[in-house]
Design a protein around this motif. Structure first.
Motif, PDB file in Angstrom:
ATOM      1  N   GLY A 447      32.933 -56.355  55.976  1.00  0.00           N
ATOM      2  CA  GLY A 447      33.680 -55.196  55.491  1.00  0.00           C
ATOM      3  C   GLY A 447      34.653 -55.490  54.384  1.00  0.00           C
ATOM      4  N   ILE A 448      35.206 -56.711  54.332  1.00  0.00           N
ATOM      5  CA  ILE A 448      36.229 -56.988  53.332  1.00  0.00           C
ATOM      6  C   ILE A 448      35.679 -56.957  51.913  1.00  0.00           C
ATOM      7  N   ILE A 449      34.403 -57.201  51.741  1.00  0.00           N
ATOM      8  CA  ILE A 449      33.810 -57.183  50.389  1.00  0.00           C
ATOM      9  C   ILE A 449      32.666 -56.171  50.285  1.00  0.00           C
ATOM     10  N   GLU A 450      32.456 -55.380  51.322  1.00  0.00           N
ATOM     11  CA  GLU A 450      31.276 -54.495  51.374  1.00  0.00           C
ATOM     12  C   GLU A 450      31.427 -53.239  50.541  1.00  0.00           C
ATOM     13  N   ARG A 451      32.659 -52.756  50.345  1.00  0.00           N
ATOM     14  CA  ARG A 451      32.883 -51.496  49.648  1.00  0.00           C
ATOM     15  C   ARG A 451      33.294 -51.746  48.200  1.00  0.00           C
ATOM     16  N   GLU A 452      32.759 -50.926  47.322  1.00  0.00           N
ATOM     17  CA  GLU A 452      33.159 -50.929  45.920  1.00  0.00           C
ATOM     18  C   GLU A 452      33.549 -49.512  45.524  1.00  0.00           C
ATOM     19  N   ARG A 453      34.500 -49.419  44.612  1.00  0.00           N
ATOM     20  CA  ARG A 453      35.013 -48.101  44.234  1.00  0.00           C
ATOM     21  C   ARG A 453      35.116 -48.018  42.722  1.00  0.00           C
ATOM     22  N   TYR A 454      34.615 -46.883  42.184  1.00  0.00           N
ATOM     23  CA  TYR A 454      34.664 -46.630  40.755  1.00  0.00           C
ATOM     24  C   TYR A 454      35.362 -45.294  40.524  1.00  0.00           C
ATOM     25  N   ILE A 455      36.125 -45.237  39.451  1.00  0.00           N
ATOM     26  CA  ILE A 455      36.725 -43.965  39.076  1.00  0.00           C
ATOM     27  C   ILE A 455      36.408 -43.680  37.611  1.00  0.00           C
ATOM     28  N   SER A 456      36.259 -42.402  37.291  1.00  0.00           N
ATOM     29  CA  SER A 456      36.055 -41.969  35.909  1.00  0.00           C
ATOM     30  C   SER A 456      36.716 -40.613  35.746  1.00  0.00           C
ATOM     31  N   ALA A 457      37.105 -40.294  34.524  1.00  0.00           N
ATOM     32  CA  ALA A 457      37.825 -39.039  34.299  1.00  0.00           C
ATOM     33  C   ALA A 457      37.713 -38.630  32.843  1.00  0.00           C
ATOM     34  N   THR A 458      37.855 -37.323  32.640  1.00  0.00           N
ATOM     35  CA  THR A 458      38.007 -36.758  31.301  1.00  0.00           C
ATOM     36  C   THR A 458      39.078 -35.683  31.382  1.00  0.00           C
ATOM     37  N   GLN A 459      40.088 -35.812  30.534  1.00  0.00           N
ATOM     38  CA  GLN A 459      41.105 -34.771  30.400  1.00  0.00           C
ATOM     39  C   GLN A 459      41.012 -34.217  28.981  1.00  0.00           C
ATOM     40  N   SER A 460      41.140 -32.907  28.854  1.00  0.00           N
ATOM     41  CA  SER A 460      41.046 -32.306  27.522  1.00  0.00           C
ATOM     42  C   SER A 460      41.938 -31.078  27.434  1.00  0.00           C
ATOM     43  N   GLU A 461      42.340 -30.791  26.211  1.00  0.00           N
ATOM     44  CA  GLU A 461      43.089 -29.580  25.907  1.00  0.00           C
ATOM     45  C   GLU A 461      42.465 -28.942  24.683  1.00  0.00           C
ATOM     46  N   THR A 462      42.181 -27.653  24.770  1.00  0.00           N
ATOM     47  CA  THR A 462      41.497 -26.953  23.684  1.00  0.00           C
ATOM     48  C   THR A 462      42.313 -25.750  23.257  1.00  0.00           C
ATOM     49  N   GLN A 463      42.453 -25.608  21.963  1.00  0.00           N
ATOM     50  CA  GLN A 463      43.099 -24.434  21.383  1.00  0.00           C
ATOM     51  C   GLN A 463      42.069 -23.678  20.560  1.00  0.00           C
ATOM     52  N   SER A 464      41.947 -22.402  20.851  1.00  0.00           N
ATOM     53  CA  SER A 464      40.958 -21.553  20.178  1.00  0.00           C
ATOM     54  C   SER A 464      41.679 -20.388  19.522  1.00  0.00           C
ATOM     55  N   PHE A 465      41.185 -20.032  18.342  1.00  0.00           N
ATOM     56  CA  PHE A 465      41.739 -18.889  17.621  1.00  0.00           C
ATOM     57  C   PHE A 465      40.609 -18.174  16.910  1.00  0.00           C
ATOM     58  N   ALA A 466      40.680 -16.837  16.883  1.00  0.00           N
ATOM     59  CA  ALA A 466      39.632 -16.073  16.215  1.00  0.00           C
ATOM     60  C   ALA A 466      40.191 -14.760  15.700  1.00  0.00           C
ATOM     61  N   VAL A 467      39.622 -14.303  14.610  1.00  0.00           N
ATOM     62  CA  VAL A 467      39.827 -12.934  14.132  1.00  0.00           C
ATOM     63  C   VAL A 467      38.459 -12.268  14.158  1.00  0.00           C
ATOM     64  N   PHE A 468      38.417 -11.005  14.577  1.00  0.00           N
ATOM     65  CA  PHE A 468      37.128 -10.348  14.745  1.00  0.00           C
ATOM     66  C   PHE A 468      37.213  -8.892  14.315  1.00  0.00           C
ATOM     67  N   SER A 469      36.065  -8.335  14.015  1.00  0.00           N
ATOM     68  CA  SER A 469      36.009  -6.925  13.631  1.00  0.00           C
ATOM     69  C   SER A 469      34.596  -6.406  13.821  1.00  0.00           C
ATOM     70  N   GLN A 470      34.500  -5.123  14.065  1.00  0.00           N
ATOM     71  CA  GLN A 470      33.207  -4.441  14.122  1.00  0.00           C
ATOM     72  C   GLN A 470      33.406  -2.991  13.698  1.00  0.00           C
ATOM     73  N   PHE A 471      32.489  -2.518  12.824  1.00  0.00           N
ATOM     74  CA  PHE A 471      32.566  -1.174  12.276  1.00  0.00           C
ATOM     75  C   PHE A 471      31.255  -0.448  12.537  1.00  0.00           C
ATOM     76  N   ASN A 472      31.340   0.768  13.055  1.00  0.00           N
ATOM     77  CA  ASN A 472      30.182   1.634  13.249  1.00  0.00           C
ATOM     78  C   ASN A 472      30.303   2.808  12.271  1.00  0.00           C
ATOM     79  N   TRP A 473      29.438   2.822  11.299  1.00  0.00           N
ATOM     80  CA  TRP A 473      29.467   3.811  10.236  1.00  0.00           C
ATOM     81  C   TRP A 473      28.438   4.891  10.539  1.00  0.00           C
ATOM     82  N   VAL A 474      28.903   6.089  10.870  1.00  0.00           N
ATOM     83  CA  VAL A 474      28.007   7.219  11.164  1.00  0.00           C
ATOM     84  C   VAL A 474      27.550   7.797   9.828  1.00  0.00           C
ATOM     85  N   LEU A 475      26.372   7.377   9.381  1.00  0.00           N
ATOM     86  CA  LEU A 475      25.874   7.795   8.074  1.00  0.00           C
ATOM     87  C   LEU A 475      25.383   9.232   8.105  1.00  0.00           C
TER      88      LEU A 475
END
Length: 794
Positions: A447-475
């Motif tokens: 038991g003293i050498i039987e177990r192995e342990r691994y760790i992994s991680a990803t941390q992230s921060e995201t900033q999003s910005f958008a301008v949008f528009s939509q026009f419906n033209w009744v011809l």
């Protein structure tokens, strides 16, 4: 699916005619009566263009599922609802792995930490994880499914479409309900309710809704001797305040938690050699995924904790800058989902690999604000009858933390080597111990050498910005042109690492783990997504339309990788062309909608399990072509209604020369998937839902109903490597129901029988880790299940 909510009147016979005979003999069902004039389908109002309008006037493919159909069919899960929507699928094999697919494109399963490729909007608020969708399916008003890119109006990441949920709003008149549901064969007890009404006259309204569900998952773990269960609870508070005549404030608060104990994923295909070794640890181990027995040794559970709040301000002044009927909307929101879990990822009774609970629970948090102005303008140059428009800005900041804590037993690794696993790039040609042992082998490594342990991680921060528009033209009064554009920026910073946390690294080679540290991951992407559409009333009640739209989803950082081979992935981009017909026929008693589409996607993001670890790939070129149709008809027979849908889909990898390999003993690094179908994309899907409502014993106060829901899905692959062993067979499922309700709707009783045909359907099929040729499956119940609902309103 136009006005599916009208399926409150659902009814029909079972395949053997027994349900129909029962109704005829017990309640004296009268013969249907011919109507002198056609019945007219109620108009379905949607908000696909951020304003209320008829679904028949929107130039894109939309399906609408209403509250009555959801309630009468006893549906409480997004996956069950999407069975009736053409070219849409939903996977929730575990709460942390929820994904949505539209027309073959979507967030890959096993994508914890991934932004969705399908937009999710609940009560006008965008959510950045697909798992939030389950929190909309109580006290629900309707679900609108918009197919194709919707980036000009619905925030980020709507490359394949949008699920737009509307929950019920506070009411001026006091009202409420409570509903209890009991399930059998999959045992469950569910309670749902709401109370709504004024707090300060009509100036302040409130609605409080809740749900609680306690259920078995059907699976029993023979190794741990425990029944696997699921508990789900949620509460939502909505407030609506009218400040003066022009300003409305809306508050929405949500808390939800779902805990699943155990796996529904179990062995599906296993070699005799593997089963012989596994049965040394649990003699009841088998590879029948539908026998409701699993055999895993480590504790397994999946938790999902959700908190969300939003505040909206809607200002409707009489006049603003010459705009007709101006409406200025500001929406600020905050949401967080935490998904702590513990998983036995070798899917066996051997104590080999276990994922321990991450200390922070893998939190995802997002804050967003959207400001938009909608209204009308006079026709430019006096051409046409006017212009309706929406313009706005959107900003979001999100943080994501994915952590893996992996325990490996070297004694378990020896057992897996005997079972046929590839260990340190070596596969033993046979089990050195070719005898069945009545007891477990003694631990060969102390038991003293039987177990192995691994760790992994990803941390992230995201900033999003958008301008949008939509026009419906009744011809003209028959021709409308639509033009929209969105400019967006996504900037991310993050860090990833993987390392041996305890013990040696003897098993690291088998897991493809390598120590690394990448502290300065960065990504910045910009995108312009335009949209053009024309809608023409060819005949009274018949509209034809064409549209073209681009969609975009930013790239990101691979969540918690075990090595640094693929730390980042690219953004997706699509161009979709669509043409369709929307019609109201037979005097308004039939709505029939049809669409054809062609989509090309660059750098489609997929996530696949290689048999050793999860990896994110970009498929350089993919495409999706097809057609979809839905209808709703009120025949000239008293109380009868029929709804249905039909979809054809040809979705494939066009160019993917370095795709994920099949997991075999040869250990190929890639395979050419060019020309192969996309996973989770059936070529054909269809639904048919006849319904009949009738007065009971001639009473006009009590109505009975009989319902039949038939869904068909053709075969489809259920892993991204297009392994023939992950091909799910086609299924045709039949559900049926009986109901009674009062004319006023103050009470109802509904009985559901699901999967009468006992189809063997599944959500996900994956390789078993380390052992080529072995597979695991997440099945749906293959027996008929029953549910009885009681509802009382007040």
């Amino acid at each position: 699916m136009p006005n599916i909510r009208s399926l409150l009147m659902a009814s029909a016979c079972s395949p053997q005619g027994l349900l129909c005979a029962l109704i005829l003999t017990t309640v004296g069902l009268p013969s249907p009566v011919l109507y002198a004039a056609p019945r007219v389908i109620e108009e379905v109002i949607v908000t696909a263009n951020k304003r209320a309008e008829s679904a028949q006037d929107v130039p894109l493919s939309i399906s609408v599922v209403g509250a009555d159909f959801i309630e009468d069919s006893g549906l409480a899960d997004v996956g069950e609802i999407t069975r009736y929507i053409p070219n849409v699928s939903f996977d929730a094999s575990l709460a942390l792995y929820t994904s949505i697919t539209i027309r073959g494109f979507g967030t890959p399963p096993l994508g914890v930490g991934f932004e969705p490729s399908i937009g999710l909007v609940i009560d006008d608020v965008p959510y950045g994880r697909s798992t939030f969708a389950q929190d909309a399916v109580f006290d629900i008003g309707r679900l609108e499914v918009l197919r194709g890119p919707q980036g000009t109006l619905f925030g980020k990441n709507t490359l394949g479409g949008v699920l737009n949920f509307h929950t019920k709003a506070p009411t001026v008149e006091p009202e409420g309900y409570i509903k209890y549901s009991r399930g059998e064969n999959v045992e469950s007890d569910r309670v749902e309710g709401a109370i709504s009404g004024p707090l300060l006259g009509e100036r302040l309204l409130a609605r409080l809704a809740f749900r609680y569900n306690d259920a078995d998952t059907l699976e029993y773990n023979s190794t741990r001797d425990e029944q696997q269960t699921q508990e789900d609870k949620a509460v939502r508070l909505k407030l609506e305040a009218q400040l003066g005549d022009t300003l409305t404030l809306k508050f929405n608060g949500l808390y939800a938690e779902s805990v699943t104990k155990g796996y529904t994923q179990s062995l599906f295909i296993a070699s005799d050699r593997s089963l012989r070794v596994f049965r040394e640890y649990d003699p009841r181990t088998e590879d029948d995924a539908f026998d409701q027995n699993t055999s895993t040794d480590a504790p397994t559970y999946s938790d999902r904790e959700v908190e969300a709040i939003s505040l909206s301000a809607i200002w409707r002044p009489d006049e603003l800058l010459g705009i007709n009927a101006p409406e200025l909307t500001t929406i600020a929101s905050w949401s967080e989902v935490i998904t702590p879990y513990a998983l036995d990822v070798d899917y066996s009774p051997v104590p080999l690999v276990a994922f321990n609970q991450p200390p922070k629970g893998n939190p995802y948090t997002a804050e967003s604000i959207e400001v938009r102005l909608a209204g009308g303008l006079d026709a430019p140059f006096n051409w046409g009858e006017g212009v309706d428009f929406v313009v706005g800005v959107f900003a979001q900041e999100s943080t994501n933390d994915v952590f893996q804590d992996i325990d490996v037993s070297l004694n378990g690794l020896i057992a897996f080597a005997r079972a046929g696993a590839i260990v340190q790039n070596i596969q033993l040609p046979f089990d050195p111990l070719l005898i069945d042992l009545p007891v477990m082998l003694p631990d060969l490594i102390p038991g003293i050498i039987e177990r192995e342990r691994y760790i992994s991680a990803t941390q992230s921060e995201t900033q999003s910005f958008a301008v949008f528009s939509q026009f419906n033209w009744v011809l003209t009064n028959r021709l409308t042109a639509t033009a929209g554009i969105r400019y967006g920026e996504d900037e991310s910073e993050g860090a990833s690492y993987s390392r041996v946390a305890a013990g040696n690294s003897i098993s690291g080679g088998s897991l493809n783990q390598r120590d690394f540290n990448a502290p300065n991951l960065r990504s910045k992407e910009t995108n312009v997504s335009p949209k053009l559409a024309l809608n023409y009333e060819a005949l009274p009640g018949v509209n034809v339309y064409i549209n073209a739209a681009k969609g975009f989803k930013a790239g990101g950082f691979d969540p918690a990788p075990l090595n640094d081979d693929n730390l980042t992935y690219k953004g997706e981009e699509t161009l979709t062309y669509e043409a369709g017909v929307k019609s109201r026929l037979l005097g308004g008693s039939l709505t029939l909608n049809m669409a054809v589409f062609d989509s090309d996607v660059d750098n489609l993001q997929i996530r696949t399990f290689s048999g050793v670890t999860l990896t994110t790939f970009n498929a350089p070129k993919s495409s999706s072509q097809g057609a979809e149709m839905d209808f709703f008809w009120l025949p000239p027979l008293d109380g009868l209604s029929i709804a249905g849908s039909l979809a054809y889909l040809d979705a494939k990898y066009d160019s993917f020369k370095e795709g994920p390999p099949l997991f075999t003993s040869e250990q190929n690094e890639t395979q050419d998937l060019s020309g192969k179908p996309l996973p989770y994309a059936p070529r054909w899907s269809a639904s048919l839902s006849p319904a009949l409502q009738f007065p009971v014993l001639g009473s006009q106060d009590i109505f009975g109903s009989v319902r039949l829901n038939i869904t068909h899905t053709s075969e489809r692959y259920q892993d991204s490597d297009i392994d023939p062993n992950t091909l799910q067979d086609e299924i045709t499922r039949i559900d049926a129901g009986l109901g009674l309700r009062s004319e006023s709707g103050n009470w109802s009783v509904n009985f559901q029988a699901r999967n009468i045909t006992e189809e063997q359907d599944s959500i996900l099929i994956l390789d078993q880790p380390l052992i080529p040729g072995n597979y695991t499956k997440t099945p749906y119940p293959d027996q008929t299940t029953y549910q009885l609902d009681f509802k009382v309103g007040f």
